[in-house]
Write an enzyme that holds these catalytic residues in place. Structure first.
Site, PDB file in Angstrom:
ATOM      1  N   GLY A  45      39.939  45.061  34.471  1.00 37.42           N
ATOM      2  CA  GLY A  45      40.673  44.944  35.735  1.00 37.42           C
ATOM      3  C   GLY A  45      42.162  45.038  35.525  1.00 37.42           C
ATOM      4  N   GLN A  46      42.825  45.551  36.530  1.00 39.12           N
ATOM      5  CA  GLN A  46      44.279  45.609  36.507  1.00 39.12           C
ATOM      6  C   GLN A  46      44.749  45.206  37.893  1.00 39.12           C
ATOM      7  OE1 GLN A  46      47.079  47.054  34.113  1.00 39.12           O
ATOM      8  NE2 GLN A  46      47.699  45.496  35.596  1.00 39.12           N
ATOM      9  N   GLY A  47      45.097  43.968  38.021  1.00 41.34           N
ATOM     10  CA  GLY A  47      45.604  43.521  39.316  1.00 41.34           C
ATOM     11  C   GLY A  47      47.108  43.572  39.322  1.00 41.34           C
ATOM     12  N   PHE A  49      48.747  41.078  39.491  1.00 41.12           N
ATOM     13  CA  PHE A  49      49.192  39.923  38.736  1.00 41.12           C
ATOM     14  C   PHE A  49      48.672  39.894  37.315  1.00 41.12           C
ATOM     15  CE2 PHE A  49      49.661  38.123  43.150  1.00 41.12           C
ATOM     16  CZ  PHE A  49      51.035  38.363  43.161  1.00 41.12           C
ATOM     17  N   GLU A  51      46.369  41.812  33.816  1.00 44.60           N
ATOM     18  CA  GLU A  51      45.160  42.493  33.387  1.00 44.60           C
ATOM     19  C   GLU A  51      44.015  41.508  33.203  1.00 44.60           C
ATOM     20  OE1 GLU A  51      46.998  45.635  30.263  1.00 44.60           O
ATOM     21  OE2 GLU A  51      47.618  43.538  30.120  1.00 44.60           O
ATOM     22  N   VAL A  52      42.796  42.050  33.293  1.00 43.61           N
ATOM     23  CA  VAL A  52      41.604  41.246  33.042  1.00 43.61           C
ATOM     24  C   VAL A  52      40.787  41.932  31.957  1.00 43.61           C
ATOM     25  CG1 VAL A  52      39.520  40.220  34.048  1.00 43.61           C
ATOM     26  CG2 VAL A  52      41.583  40.449  35.447  1.00 43.61           C
ATOM     27  N   ASP A 169      42.122  36.347  50.335  1.00 46.94           N
ATOM     28  CA  ASP A 169      42.105  37.708  49.789  1.00 46.94           C
ATOM     29  C   ASP A 169      40.684  38.227  49.669  1.00 46.94           C
ATOM     30  OD1 ASP A 169      43.170  40.096  48.941  1.00 46.94           O
ATOM     31  OD2 ASP A 169      43.618  39.430  46.908  1.00 46.94           O
TER      32      ASP A 169
HETATM   33  N1  LIG Z   1      34.827  36.438  35.780  1.00 50.39           N
HETATM   34  C1  LIG Z   1      34.893  37.769  35.851  1.00 50.39           C
HETATM   35  N2  LIG Z   1      33.898  38.519  35.354  1.00 50.39           N
HETATM   36  C2  LIG Z   1      33.950  39.848  35.427  1.00 50.39           C
HETATM   37  N3  LIG Z   1      34.963  40.544  35.964  1.00 50.39           N
HETATM   38  C3  LIG Z   1      35.987  39.867  36.485  1.00 50.39           C
HETATM   39  C4  LIG Z   1      36.019  38.438  36.465  1.00 50.39           C
HETATM   40  N4  LIG Z   1      37.159  38.053  37.056  1.00 50.39           N
HETATM   41  C5  LIG Z   1      37.800  39.173  37.430  1.00 50.39           C
HETATM   42  N5  LIG Z   1      37.107  40.274  37.092  1.00 50.39           N
HETATM   43  C6  LIG Z   1      37.463  41.686  37.348  1.00 50.39           C
HETATM   44  O1  LIG Z   1      38.859  41.843  37.312  1.00 50.39           O
HETATM   45  C7  LIG Z   1      39.347  42.265  38.596  1.00 50.39           C
HETATM   46  C8  LIG Z   1      40.681  41.614  38.868  1.00 50.39           C
HETATM   47  O2  LIG Z   1      40.540  40.203  38.836  1.00 50.39           O
HETATM   48  P1  LIG Z   1      41.252  39.315  39.923  1.00 50.39           P
HETATM   49  O3  LIG Z   1      40.885  39.860  41.244  1.00 50.39           O
HETATM   50  O4  LIG Z   1      40.980  37.896  39.649  1.00 50.39           O
HETATM   51  O5  LIG Z   1      42.750  39.627  39.528  1.00 50.39           O
HETATM   52  P2  LIG Z   1      44.010  40.071  40.368  1.00 50.39           P
HETATM   53  O6  LIG Z   1      45.028  40.413  39.357  1.00 50.39           O
HETATM   54  O7  LIG Z   1      44.311  38.985  41.293  1.00 50.39           O
HETATM   55  O8  LIG Z   1      43.511  41.334  41.085  1.00 50.39           O
HETATM   56  P3  LIG Z   1      44.049  42.055  42.401  1.00 50.39           P
HETATM   57  O9  LIG Z   1      45.507  41.822  42.485  1.00 50.39           O
HETATM   58  O10 LIG Z   1      43.666  43.480  42.177  1.00 50.39           O
HETATM   59  O11 LIG Z   1      43.280  41.444  43.528  1.00 50.39           O
HETATM   60  C9  LIG Z   1      38.252  41.890  39.585  1.00 50.39           C
HETATM   61  O12 LIG Z   1      38.260  42.733  40.710  1.00 50.39           O
HETATM   62  C10 LIG Z   1      37.001  42.092  38.734  1.00 50.39           C
HETATM   63  O13 LIG Z   1      36.641  43.455  38.700  1.00 50.39           O
HETATM   64 MG   LIG Z   2      41.568  40.704  42.882  1.00 50.72          MG
END
Ligand SMILES: Nc1ncnc2c1ncn2[C@@H]1O[C@H](COP(=O)(O)OP(=O)(O)OP(=O)(O)O)[C@@H](O)[C@H]1O
Ligand SMILES: [Mg+2]
Length: 392
Positions: A45-47, A49, A51-52, A169
Protein backbone atom coordinates in the site's frame (compact mmCIF):
# COMPACT_ATOMS: atom_id res chain seq x y z
CA UNK A 1 14.89 23.40 43.24
CA UNK A 2 16.32 26.31 41.40
CA UNK A 3 19.91 25.07 41.63
CA UNK A 4 19.01 21.48 40.78
CA UNK A 5 17.23 22.58 37.67
CA UNK A 6 20.20 24.71 36.79
CA UNK A 7 22.72 21.93 37.22
CA UNK A 8 20.81 19.37 35.15
CA UNK A 9 20.48 21.87 32.37
CA UNK A 10 24.19 22.50 32.64
CA UNK A 11 25.05 18.80 32.33
CA UNK A 12 22.85 18.38 29.27
CA UNK A 13 24.64 21.08 27.37
CA UNK A 14 28.01 19.65 28.30
CA UNK A 15 27.05 16.18 27.01
CA UNK A 16 29.14 15.82 23.90
CA UNK A 17 27.62 15.24 20.51
CA UNK A 18 29.09 11.75 20.45
CA UNK A 19 27.65 10.99 23.89
CA UNK A 20 24.25 12.07 22.68
CA UNK A 21 24.50 9.86 19.60
CA UNK A 22 25.55 6.95 21.73
CA UNK A 23 22.69 7.58 24.13
CA UNK A 24 20.18 7.64 21.27
CA UNK A 25 21.67 4.57 19.59
CA UNK A 26 21.49 2.41 22.68
CA UNK A 27 18.25 3.82 24.04
CA UNK A 28 15.80 1.05 24.63
CA UNK A 29 12.20 2.17 24.20
CA UNK A 30 9.85 0.55 26.65
CA UNK A 31 6.84 -1.20 25.02
CA UNK A 32 8.27 -0.60 21.59
CA UNK A 33 10.11 -3.42 19.94
CA UNK A 34 12.57 -3.24 17.10
CA UNK A 35 11.32 -3.52 13.54
CA UNK A 36 14.04 -6.10 12.88
CA UNK A 37 11.78 -8.71 14.48
CA UNK A 38 9.85 -8.53 11.20
CA UNK A 39 11.13 -9.21 7.72
CA UNK A 40 9.40 -7.33 4.90
CA UNK A 41 7.97 -9.43 2.10
CA UNK A 42 6.28 -6.92 -0.22
CA UNK A 43 4.92 -3.42 -0.43
CA UNK A 44 1.12 -3.57 -0.45
CA UNK A 45 0.00 0.00 0.00
CA UNK A 46 0.96 3.57 -0.58
CA UNK A 47 -1.23 6.01 1.21
CA UNK A 48 -0.90 9.73 1.56
CA UNK A 49 0.38 9.03 5.02
CA UNK A 50 2.98 6.45 4.22
CA UNK A 51 3.73 3.04 2.92
CA UNK A 52 2.33 -0.30 4.03
CA UNK A 53 4.35 -3.52 3.86
CA UNK A 54 3.56 -7.16 4.29
CA UNK A 55 6.09 -8.69 6.67
CA UNK A 56 6.88 -11.97 8.38
CA UNK A 57 7.38 -12.38 12.11
CA UNK A 58 10.88 -13.85 12.32
CA UNK A 59 10.18 -15.61 15.62
CA UNK A 60 6.99 -17.09 14.25
CA UNK A 61 7.52 -17.59 10.52
CA UNK A 62 3.92 -18.57 9.78
CA UNK A 63 2.70 -15.26 11.17
CA UNK A 64 2.31 -12.37 8.73
CA UNK A 65 1.72 -8.75 9.62
CA UNK A 66 1.09 -5.47 7.83
CA UNK A 67 3.43 -2.64 8.81
CA UNK A 68 2.23 0.90 8.24
CA UNK A 69 5.04 3.40 8.33
CA UNK A 70 4.49 6.53 10.38
CA UNK A 71 5.34 9.47 8.18
CA UNK A 72 7.54 11.89 10.07
CA UNK A 73 8.43 14.12 7.14
CA UNK A 74 6.78 17.31 8.16
CA UNK A 75 7.53 16.87 11.82
CA UNK A 76 10.32 19.01 13.12
CA UNK A 77 10.47 16.89 16.20
CA UNK A 78 8.37 14.51 18.17
CA UNK A 79 5.81 11.94 17.22
CA UNK A 80 3.06 13.11 14.84
CA UNK A 81 -0.18 13.88 16.61
CA UNK A 82 -2.23 12.33 13.78
CA UNK A 83 -0.48 8.98 14.24
CA UNK A 84 -0.96 9.23 18.01
CA UNK A 85 -4.68 9.73 17.47
CA UNK A 86 -4.86 6.72 15.14
CA UNK A 87 -3.00 4.56 17.68
CA UNK A 88 -5.15 5.66 20.61
CA UNK A 89 -8.30 4.82 18.68
CA UNK A 90 -6.97 1.45 17.48
CA UNK A 91 -5.97 0.55 21.04
CA UNK A 92 -9.50 1.21 22.17
CA UNK A 93 -11.20 -0.77 19.43
CA UNK A 94 -11.04 -4.54 19.73
CA UNK A 95 -13.56 -6.35 17.57
CA UNK A 96 -13.58 -9.09 14.97
CA UNK A 97 -14.61 -6.60 12.30
CA UNK A 98 -11.97 -3.98 13.09
CA UNK A 99 -8.35 -4.40 12.04
CA UNK A 100 -6.19 -5.54 14.99
CA UNK A 101 -3.23 -3.37 15.97
CA UNK A 102 -0.60 -5.70 17.43
CA UNK A 103 2.03 -3.18 18.46
CA UNK A 104 4.11 -0.20 17.47
CA UNK A 105 7.69 -0.87 16.54
CA UNK A 106 10.64 1.24 15.49
CA UNK A 107 14.01 1.10 13.83
CA UNK A 108 17.14 1.85 15.77
CA UNK A 109 18.43 5.37 15.38
CA UNK A 110 21.86 5.58 13.86
CA UNK A 111 24.07 7.66 11.67
CA UNK A 112 22.30 6.15 8.62
CA UNK A 113 18.97 7.69 9.52
CA UNK A 114 20.43 10.87 11.00
CA UNK A 115 19.53 9.54 14.43
CA UNK A 116 15.83 9.45 13.68
CA UNK A 117 13.88 6.26 14.26
CA UNK A 118 11.15 5.17 11.91
CA UNK A 119 7.98 3.94 13.60
CA UNK A 120 5.53 1.37 12.29
CA UNK A 121 2.01 0.40 13.24
CA UNK A 122 1.95 -3.40 13.12
CA UNK A 123 -1.35 -5.09 12.26
CA UNK A 124 -2.55 -8.64 11.78
CA UNK A 125 -2.20 -9.26 8.06
CA UNK A 126 -5.34 -9.47 5.95
CA UNK A 127 -5.00 -11.07 2.54
CA UNK A 128 -7.23 -8.68 0.58
CA UNK A 129 -8.83 -5.28 0.51
CA UNK A 130 -12.30 -4.86 -0.96
CA UNK A 131 -11.11 -2.47 -3.67
CA UNK A 132 -8.61 -5.06 -4.84
CA UNK A 133 -11.23 -7.81 -4.84
CA UNK A 134 -13.80 -5.72 -6.72
CA UNK A 135 -11.27 -4.74 -9.35
CA UNK A 136 -10.63 -8.39 -10.20
CA UNK A 137 -13.25 -9.67 -12.64
CA UNK A 138 -12.50 -13.24 -11.64
CA UNK A 139 -13.75 -12.59 -8.13
CA UNK A 140 -17.49 -13.18 -8.12
CA UNK A 141 -19.64 -12.58 -5.07
CA UNK A 142 -22.94 -14.44 -4.77
CA UNK A 143 -25.87 -12.61 -3.17
CA UNK A 144 -25.30 -14.51 0.09
CA UNK A 145 -21.65 -13.50 0.03
CA UNK A 146 -22.49 -9.86 -0.56
CA UNK A 147 -24.81 -10.06 2.42
CA UNK A 148 -21.96 -11.45 4.52
CA UNK A 149 -19.68 -8.58 3.47
CA UNK A 150 -22.28 -5.92 4.25
CA UNK A 151 -23.33 -7.56 7.52
CA UNK A 152 -19.75 -7.62 8.78
CA UNK A 153 -19.14 -4.06 7.60
CA UNK A 154 -22.23 -2.85 9.45
CA UNK A 155 -21.27 -4.89 12.54
CA UNK A 156 -17.94 -3.08 12.54
CA UNK A 157 -19.64 0.29 12.17
CA UNK A 158 -22.15 -0.55 14.88
CA UNK A 159 -19.26 -1.36 17.23
CA UNK A 160 -17.16 1.73 16.52
CA UNK A 161 -20.16 4.06 16.71
CA UNK A 162 -21.21 2.41 19.97
CA UNK A 163 -17.72 3.30 21.21
CA UNK A 164 -18.19 6.88 20.04
CA UNK A 165 -15.70 6.72 17.20
CA UNK A 166 -16.34 8.06 13.69
CA UNK A 167 -14.33 6.42 10.93
CA UNK A 168 -14.56 9.29 8.45
CA UNK A 169 -12.83 7.50 5.57
CA UNK A 170 -15.13 4.72 4.48
CA UNK A 171 -14.19 3.38 1.05
CA UNK A 172 -13.53 -0.04 -0.45
CA UNK A 173 -9.72 0.25 -0.07
CA UNK A 174 -10.13 0.71 3.67
CA UNK A 175 -12.13 -2.49 4.07
CA UNK A 176 -9.92 -5.55 4.51
CA UNK A 177 -10.93 -9.18 4.14
CA UNK A 178 -8.92 -12.14 5.42
CA UNK A 179 -8.64 -15.37 3.50
CA UNK A 180 -10.87 -16.83 6.19
CA UNK A 181 -13.58 -14.44 5.06
CA UNK A 182 -13.49 -12.07 8.03
CA UNK A 183 -14.01 -8.42 7.15
CA UNK A 184 -12.04 -5.76 9.04
CA UNK A 185 -12.58 -2.01 8.95
CA UNK A 186 -9.15 -0.43 8.54
CA UNK A 187 -7.42 2.94 8.22
CA UNK A 188 -8.34 4.93 11.29
CA UNK A 189 -6.03 7.70 10.13
CA UNK A 190 -8.92 10.15 9.89
CA UNK A 191 -11.03 8.73 12.71
CA UNK A 192 -11.99 10.72 15.78
CA UNK A 193 -14.03 10.44 18.94
CA UNK A 194 -17.38 12.18 19.09
CA UNK A 195 -19.96 12.92 21.69
CA UNK A 196 -23.48 13.96 21.05
CA UNK A 197 -23.44 17.39 22.59
CA UNK A 198 -25.95 17.29 25.40
CA UNK A 199 -25.04 20.82 26.34
CA UNK A 200 -26.61 21.98 23.12
CA UNK A 201 -23.29 23.45 22.02
CA UNK A 202 -22.77 22.12 18.50
CA UNK A 203 -19.52 20.34 17.61
CA UNK A 204 -17.12 22.04 15.24
CA UNK A 205 -15.44 19.09 13.53
CA UNK A 206 -13.58 19.57 10.29
CA UNK A 207 -15.60 18.72 7.22
CA UNK A 208 -12.47 18.08 5.15
CA UNK A 209 -12.78 14.36 5.63
CA UNK A 210 -13.85 11.32 3.63
CA UNK A 211 -12.60 10.65 0.12
CA UNK A 212 -14.72 12.76 -2.26
CA UNK A 213 -16.58 9.89 -3.99
CA UNK A 214 -17.80 8.56 -0.64
CA UNK A 215 -18.44 11.92 1.00
CA UNK A 216 -21.99 12.48 2.23
CA UNK A 217 -24.00 15.56 1.29
CA UNK A 218 -23.90 17.08 4.79
CA UNK A 219 -20.09 17.27 4.66
CA UNK A 220 -20.16 18.70 1.15
CA UNK A 221 -22.51 21.39 2.44
CA UNK A 222 -20.15 22.36 5.25
CA UNK A 223 -21.78 20.64 8.22
CA UNK A 224 -19.38 20.57 11.16
CA UNK A 225 -21.74 19.01 13.66
CA UNK A 226 -22.02 15.66 11.95
CA UNK A 227 -21.99 12.15 13.39
CA UNK A 228 -22.22 8.43 12.60
CA UNK A 229 -24.46 8.95 9.52
CA UNK A 230 -21.35 10.11 7.58
CA UNK A 231 -20.03 6.54 7.78
CA UNK A 232 -23.37 5.03 6.74
CA UNK A 233 -23.40 7.06 3.54
CA UNK A 234 -20.02 5.50 2.77
CA UNK A 235 -21.43 2.08 3.63
CA UNK A 236 -24.19 2.71 1.08
CA UNK A 237 -21.67 3.69 -1.61
CA UNK A 238 -19.67 0.54 -0.88
CA UNK A 239 -22.81 -1.60 -0.92
CA UNK A 240 -23.75 -0.44 -4.42
CA UNK A 241 -20.18 -1.02 -5.52
CA UNK A 242 -20.48 -4.70 -4.58
CA UNK A 243 -22.61 -5.01 -7.73
CA UNK A 244 -21.44 -2.15 -9.96
CA UNK A 245 -17.79 -2.97 -9.26
CA UNK A 246 -16.79 0.67 -9.46
CA UNK A 247 -17.57 3.67 -7.30
CA UNK A 248 -21.05 4.93 -8.12
CA UNK A 249 -20.45 8.67 -7.89
CA UNK A 250 -17.05 9.74 -9.16
CA UNK A 251 -17.12 13.50 -8.91
CA UNK A 252 -14.02 15.53 -9.57
CA UNK A 253 -14.94 18.51 -7.45
CA UNK A 254 -17.11 19.09 -4.43
CA UNK A 255 -19.61 20.87 -6.67
CA UNK A 256 -19.73 18.02 -9.13
CA UNK A 257 -20.06 15.48 -6.34
CA UNK A 258 -23.15 17.35 -5.09
CA UNK A 259 -24.53 17.39 -8.61
CA UNK A 260 -24.03 13.64 -8.98
CA UNK A 261 -25.67 13.06 -5.60
CA UNK A 262 -28.67 15.21 -6.56
CA UNK A 263 -29.04 13.37 -9.85
CA UNK A 264 -29.12 10.03 -8.08
CA UNK A 265 -30.79 10.85 -4.76
CA UNK A 266 -33.06 13.69 -5.80
CA UNK A 267 -32.91 17.43 -5.26
CA UNK A 268 -31.45 18.77 -2.06
CA UNK A 269 -33.81 21.32 -0.53
CA UNK A 270 -35.68 21.99 2.73
CA UNK A 271 -38.49 19.68 1.58
CA UNK A 272 -36.29 16.63 1.08
CA UNK A 273 -34.11 17.62 4.01
CA UNK A 274 -35.54 20.00 6.60
CA UNK A 275 -32.83 22.26 8.03
CA UNK A 276 -30.42 21.87 5.13
CA UNK A 277 -30.79 25.60 4.48
CA UNK A 278 -28.91 26.27 7.71
CA UNK A 279 -25.72 24.56 6.55
CA UNK A 280 -22.82 26.92 5.81
CA UNK A 281 -22.38 26.09 2.15
CA UNK A 282 -26.06 25.74 1.25
CA UNK A 283 -26.12 29.09 -0.53
CA UNK A 284 -22.65 28.73 -2.01
CA UNK A 285 -23.24 25.54 -3.95
CA UNK A 286 -25.36 24.99 -7.00
CA UNK A 287 -28.00 22.45 -6.07
CA UNK A 288 -29.91 21.22 -9.12
CA UNK A 289 -33.65 21.32 -8.42
CA UNK A 290 -36.47 19.28 -9.99
CA UNK A 291 -34.34 16.15 -9.75
CA UNK A 292 -36.29 12.97 -9.12
CA UNK A 293 -34.89 10.41 -6.72
CA UNK A 294 -33.64 7.49 -8.84
CA UNK A 295 -31.64 5.30 -6.46
CA UNK A 296 -33.88 2.28 -6.87
CA UNK A 297 -34.50 2.76 -10.57
CA UNK A 298 -30.82 3.16 -11.46
CA UNK A 299 -29.41 0.43 -9.25
CA UNK A 300 -32.10 -2.22 -9.79
CA UNK A 301 -30.55 -3.43 -13.07
CA UNK A 302 -27.34 -4.24 -11.17
CA UNK A 303 -28.64 -5.39 -7.82
CA UNK A 304 -31.87 -7.11 -8.85
CA UNK A 305 -32.69 -8.25 -5.28
CA UNK A 306 -35.53 -5.96 -4.10
CA UNK A 307 -34.39 -6.07 -0.46
CA UNK A 308 -30.91 -4.99 -1.49
CA UNK A 309 -32.27 -2.06 -3.46
CA UNK A 310 -34.48 -1.05 -0.55
CA UNK A 311 -31.63 -1.14 1.97
CA UNK A 312 -29.38 0.86 -0.35
CA UNK A 313 -32.13 3.45 -0.78
CA UNK A 314 -32.30 3.87 2.98
CA UNK A 315 -28.52 4.21 3.37
CA UNK A 316 -28.26 6.80 0.62
CA UNK A 317 -30.77 9.08 2.33
CA UNK A 318 -29.92 12.76 1.88
CA UNK A 319 -31.07 13.91 5.32
CA UNK A 320 -28.54 12.42 7.79
CA UNK A 321 -31.13 12.39 10.57
CA UNK A 322 -33.31 10.09 8.47
CA UNK A 323 -30.48 7.91 7.15
CA UNK A 324 -30.55 4.34 8.49
CA UNK A 325 -28.05 3.73 11.32
CA UNK A 326 -25.93 0.59 11.63
CA UNK A 327 -28.42 -1.11 13.91
CA UNK A 328 -31.36 -0.30 11.66
CA UNK A 329 -29.45 -1.56 8.64
CA UNK A 330 -28.54 -4.83 10.37
CA UNK A 331 -32.22 -5.40 11.13
CA UNK A 332 -33.25 -4.85 7.51
CA UNK A 333 -34.94 -7.79 5.81
CA UNK A 334 -32.05 -7.92 3.33
CA UNK A 335 -30.08 -9.83 5.96
CA UNK A 336 -32.97 -11.99 7.09
CA UNK A 337 -34.37 -13.35 3.84
CA UNK A 338 -33.08 -16.13 1.60
CA UNK A 339 -30.37 -16.47 0.53
CA UNK A 340 -28.99 -15.84 4.02
CA UNK A 341 -25.44 -14.46 4.47
CA UNK A 342 -22.88 -17.04 3.40
CA UNK A 343 -19.33 -17.58 4.68
CA UNK A 344 -16.78 -16.09 2.25
CA UNK A 345 -13.87 -18.45 2.83
CA UNK A 346 -14.95 -21.03 0.23
CA UNK A 347 -15.11 -18.46 -2.56
CA UNK A 348 -11.85 -16.84 -1.45
CA UNK A 349 -10.10 -20.22 -1.38
CA UNK A 350 -10.40 -20.30 -5.17
CA UNK A 351 -8.07 -17.28 -5.30
CA UNK A 352 -4.52 -17.83 -4.19
CA UNK A 353 -3.18 -14.33 -4.76
CA UNK A 354 -3.61 -11.42 -2.43
CA UNK A 355 -5.67 -8.59 -3.91
CA UNK A 356 -5.05 -5.01 -2.90
CA UNK A 357 -6.02 -1.75 -4.50
CA UNK A 358 -2.36 -0.78 -4.65
CA UNK A 359 -1.49 -3.88 -6.66
CA UNK A 360 -4.55 -3.79 -8.90
CA UNK A 361 -4.20 -2.45 -12.42
CA UNK A 362 -5.36 1.14 -11.93
CA UNK A 363 -9.07 0.57 -11.80
CA UNK A 364 -9.65 3.75 -9.93
CA UNK A 365 -7.38 5.70 -12.20
CA UNK A 366 -5.82 7.39 -9.21
CA UNK A 367 -4.83 6.93 -5.69
CA UNK A 368 -7.09 9.84 -5.01
CA UNK A 369 -5.67 12.29 -2.56
CA UNK A 370 -7.52 11.67 0.62
CA UNK A 371 -8.27 15.29 1.09
CA UNK A 372 -9.38 15.15 -2.37
CA UNK A 373 -10.27 18.37 -3.94
CA UNK A 374 -7.88 16.97 -6.48
CA UNK A 375 -9.44 16.51 -9.89
CA UNK A 376 -9.13 13.07 -11.34
CA UNK A 377 -6.49 13.05 -14.01
CA UNK A 378 -8.71 11.10 -16.31
CA UNK A 379 -9.98 11.91 -19.74
CA UNK A 380 -13.42 10.60 -18.98
CA UNK A 381 -15.79 13.25 -20.11
CA UNK A 382 -18.37 14.73 -17.91
CA UNK A 383 -21.04 16.21 -20.06
CA UNK A 384 -21.66 19.57 -18.54
CA UNK A 385 -22.64 18.57 -15.06
CA UNK A 386 -24.38 15.45 -16.30
CA UNK A 387 -23.61 11.81 -15.71
CA UNK A 388 -20.32 10.28 -16.43
CA UNK A 389 -21.28 7.69 -19.02
CA UNK A 390 -18.59 5.30 -18.05
CA UNK A 391 -19.63 5.18 -14.46
CA UNK A 392 -21.78 2.23 -13.46
N1 LIG B 1 -3.66 -5.15 8.16
C1 LIG B 1 -3.53 -5.07 6.83
N2 LIG B 1 -3.42 -6.19 6.10
C2 LIG B 1 -3.29 -6.13 4.78
N3 LIG B 1 -3.25 -4.99 4.07
C3 LIG B 1 -3.35 -3.83 4.73
C4 LIG B 1 -3.50 -3.80 6.15
N4 LIG B 1 -3.58 -2.51 6.51
C5 LIG B 1 -3.49 -1.78 5.39
N5 LIG B 1 -3.35 -2.57 4.30
C6 LIG B 1 -3.25 -2.15 2.89
O1 LIG B 1 -2.59 -0.91 2.80
C7 LIG B 1 -3.47 0.08 2.25
C8 LIG B 1 -3.21 1.41 2.93
O2 LIG B 1 -3.43 1.28 4.33
P1 LIG B 1 -4.20 2.41 5.11
O3 LIG B 1 -5.47 2.65 4.39
O4 LIG B 1 -4.26 2.06 6.54
O5 LIG B 1 -3.16 3.58 4.92
P2 LIG B 1 -3.30 5.08 4.43
O6 LIG B 1 -1.92 5.55 4.26
O7 LIG B 1 -4.14 5.76 5.42
O8 LIG B 1 -4.00 4.93 3.07
P3 LIG B 1 -4.85 5.98 2.23
O9 LIG B 1 -4.32 7.33 2.51
O10 LIG B 1 -4.63 5.52 0.82
O11 LIG B 1 -6.26 5.79 2.66
C9 LIG B 1 -4.87 -0.46 2.46
O12 LIG B 1 -5.77 0.03 1.49
C10 LIG B 1 -4.63 -1.96 2.30
O13 LIG B 1 -4.59 -2.32 0.94
MG1 LIG C 1 -6.52 3.97 3.39
Amino acid sequence: MQSKHHSSHHSSITMSMRDKEKYIETFSFPYCEEATKYQTVAKIGQGTFGEVFKARDINNPKKFVAMKKVLMDNEKEGFPITALREIRILQLLKHDNVVNLIEICRTKASLHNRYRSTFYLVFDFCEHDLAGLLSNVNVKFSLGEIKKVMQQLLNGLYYIHFNKILHRDMKAANVLITKGGILKLADFGLARAFSTSKTGVPNRFTNRVVTLWYRPPELLLGDRNYGPPVDLWGAGCIMAEMWTRSPIMQGNSEQQQLTLISQLCGSINPTSWPGVEKLDMYNNMELPQEQKRKVKERLRPYMKDPWAVDLLDKLLTLDPSKRLDADGALNHDFFWTDPMPVDLSKMLATHTQSMFEFLAPARRATQVNRHHSMPRPSASSVQDGGYQDRVF
